[in-house]
Design an enzyme around this catalytic site. Structure first.
Site, mmCIF file in Angstrom:
data_model
loop_
_atom_site.group_PDB
_atom_site.id
_atom_site.type_symbol
_atom_site.label_atom_id
_atom_site.label_comp_id
_atom_site.label_asym_id
_atom_site.label_seq_id
_atom_site.Cartn_x
_atom_site.Cartn_y
_atom_site.Cartn_z
ATOM 1 N N SER A 1 -54.337 15.200 46.864
ATOM 2 C CA SER A 1 -55.139 14.090 47.018
ATOM 3 C C SER A 1 -55.263 13.676 45.836
ATOM 4 C CB SER A 1 -56.169 15.053 47.334
ATOM 5 O OG SER A 1 -57.850 15.231 47.071
ATOM 6 N N HIS B 1 -54.144 11.412 50.422
ATOM 7 C CA HIS B 1 -55.802 11.314 50.445
ATOM 8 C C HIS B 1 -56.605 11.343 49.301
ATOM 9 C CE1 HIS B 1 -58.400 13.921 52.731
ATOM 10 N NE2 HIS B 1 -58.964 14.394 51.216
ATOM 11 N N ASP C 1 -60.562 10.400 49.195
ATOM 12 C CA ASP C 1 -61.426 11.181 49.000
ATOM 13 C C ASP C 1 -62.740 10.293 48.477
ATOM 14 O OD1 ASP C 1 -60.951 13.980 49.580
ATOM 15 O OD2 ASP C 1 -60.243 14.189 47.509
ATOM 16 N N MET D 1 -66.743 9.970 47.421
ATOM 17 C CA MET D 1 -67.814 10.862 47.338
ATOM 18 C C MET D 1 -69.375 9.774 47.522
ATOM 19 S SD MET D 1 -66.107 14.097 45.459
ATOM 20 C CE MET D 1 -65.113 14.785 46.542
ATOM 21 N N HIS E 1 -60.785 9.931 53.142
ATOM 22 C CA HIS E 1 -62.080 11.152 53.798
ATOM 23 C C HIS E 1 -62.902 11.023 53.232
ATOM 24 C CE1 HIS E 1 -62.276 15.619 52.521
ATOM 25 N NE2 HIS E 1 -63.505 15.222 53.854
ATOM 26 N N MET F 1 -66.174 10.839 52.874
ATOM 27 C CA MET F 1 -67.679 11.892 52.801
ATOM 28 C C MET F 1 -69.119 10.958 52.213
ATOM 29 S SD MET F 1 -65.522 15.267 50.408
ATOM 30 C CE MET F 1 -64.568 14.001 50.052
ATOM 31 N N MET G 1 -61.540 21.934 56.669
ATOM 32 C CA MET G 1 -62.363 22.216 54.960
ATOM 33 C C MET G 1 -62.345 23.066 54.956
ATOM 34 S SD MET G 1 -62.561 19.066 54.239
ATOM 35 C CE MET G 1 -63.092 19.967 52.447
ATOM 36 N N ASP H 1 -57.781 20.810 53.832
ATOM 37 C CA ASP H 1 -58.798 20.474 52.884
ATOM 38 C C ASP H 1 -59.388 20.968 52.059
ATOM 39 O OD1 ASP H 1 -59.190 18.243 50.521
ATOM 40 O OD2 ASP H 1 -59.508 17.642 51.802
HETATM 41 C C1 DX5 Z 1 -63.218 17.745 48.304
HETATM 42 C C2 DX5 Z 1 -61.807 16.971 48.406
HETATM 43 C C3 DX5 Z 1 -60.220 17.754 47.823
HETATM 44 C C4 DX5 Z 1 -60.064 18.038 47.058
HETATM 45 C C5 DX5 Z 1 -58.897 18.955 47.013
HETATM 46 O O1 DX5 Z 1 -63.674 17.656 48.390
HETATM 47 O O2 DX5 Z 1 -62.173 16.879 50.104
HETATM 48 O O3 DX5 Z 1 -60.026 17.204 48.928
HETATM 49 O O4 DX5 Z 1 -59.656 16.763 46.283
HETATM 50 O O5 DX5 Z 1 -58.661 19.528 45.938
HETATM 51 P P1 DX5 Z 1 -57.753 20.674 45.419
HETATM 52 O O6 DX5 Z 1 -56.637 20.951 46.843
HETATM 53 O O7 DX5 Z 1 -57.638 20.694 44.036
HETATM 54 O O8 DX5 Z 1 -58.326 22.193 46.579
HETATM 55 ZN ZN ZN Z 2 -60.390 15.281 50.769
#
Ligand code: DX5
Ligand code: ZN
Length: 226
Positions: free
Chosen positions: A8, A33, A35, A37, A67, A69, A138, A176
């Site tokens: 990620s 990956h 992310d 947000m 991903h 969010m 998750m 994840d």
């Molecule tokens: C959290 C993300 C993850 C995050 C995971 O909302 O979706 O992908 O980056 O990070 P670690 O591996 O540090 O938990």
């Molecule tokens: Zn993620």
């Protein structure tokens, strides 16, 4: 399906993002990956389609595992499909019409995934699994890297694995949140075949060594699962 490791980039050094992505891919990672947000669906704000486009323009050819969010979902799906996303996963609660969102992702040539928060039941799969390429469980609440793995995710992985096997389709099962070298074997044993890890990889001194150690643990877990 072979197990894949998807660092990620949330935990990467954003000032050197291109180098960081190259380094994990050179170090043996399979996917990137990504992310996304929005400070609305989750309490944090990260990166969008421009950054995905920049990685593709910089020559990244590995699958990009987006991903989302965010809410609403559909407009940003269109933007990510245009800039080279491979998988696009979203949270069903964030979309007014999850089946329509799945169809939209597929129609744009990307692979649809559905993401389950710790409190989200797998029931959403009842009417969606036949249209999915990925199920993402998750093991933390979404929003931040570096959180602790929620152990109840293991039983949920096993339940999701059973549903995938029953569907007879080649759906990826991704985990994840809080994934480390130390828990990768038990996560693999529970049925995951795609492993997102942010802080465990980018927070380590040697990305290649960490990815290799994680892969070895995944192999141990898969073998013991039979
Ligand atoms: C959290 C993300 C993850 C995050 C995971 O909302 O979706 O992908 O980056 O990070 P670690 O591996 O540090 O938990
Ligand atoms: Zn993620």
């Amino acid at each position: 399906m072979d197990a894949v490791i998807a660092p990620s980039i949330l935990s990467a050094d954003f000032a050197r993002l291109g180098e960081e992505v190259d380094a994990v891919l050179r170090g043996g990672a399979d996917w990137v990956h990504f992310d996304v947000m929005d400070n609305h669906y989750v309490p944090n704000l990260t990166i969008g389609p421009l950054v995905c486009e920049a990685l593709r323009k910089a020559g990244v050819t590995a699958p990009i595992d987006v991903h989302l969010m965010v809410s609403p979902v559909d407009p940003i799906v269109v933007d990510f499909a245009k800039v080279g996303a491979t998988y696009i996963s979203f949270h069903p609660e964030a979309s007014q019409h999850p089946h329509r969102t799945v169809q939209l992702i597929r129609s744009l040539g990307c692979r649809p995934g559905l993401v389950f928060n710790p409190a989200t039941p797998l029931d959403w799969l009842d009417h969606l699994i036949d249209d999915l390429d990925l199920v993402l469980i998750m093991s933390v609440n979404p929003g931040f890297g570096g959180q602790k793995f929620i152990p109840q995710a293991l039983a949920k992985l096993a339940a999701a694995r059973a549903r995938i096997e029953a569907s007879g389709r080649p759906v990826r099962l991704e985990i994840d949140g809080g994934v480390k070298v130390d828990n990768a074997a038990q996560i693999a044993r529970a049925g995951a075949d795609a492993f997102v890890a942010g802080s465990a990889i980018f927070g380590s001194g040697d990305y290649a060594a960490t990815i290799a150690a994680m892969r070895a643990q995944i192999d141990v877990g898969r073998r013991s699962a039979g």
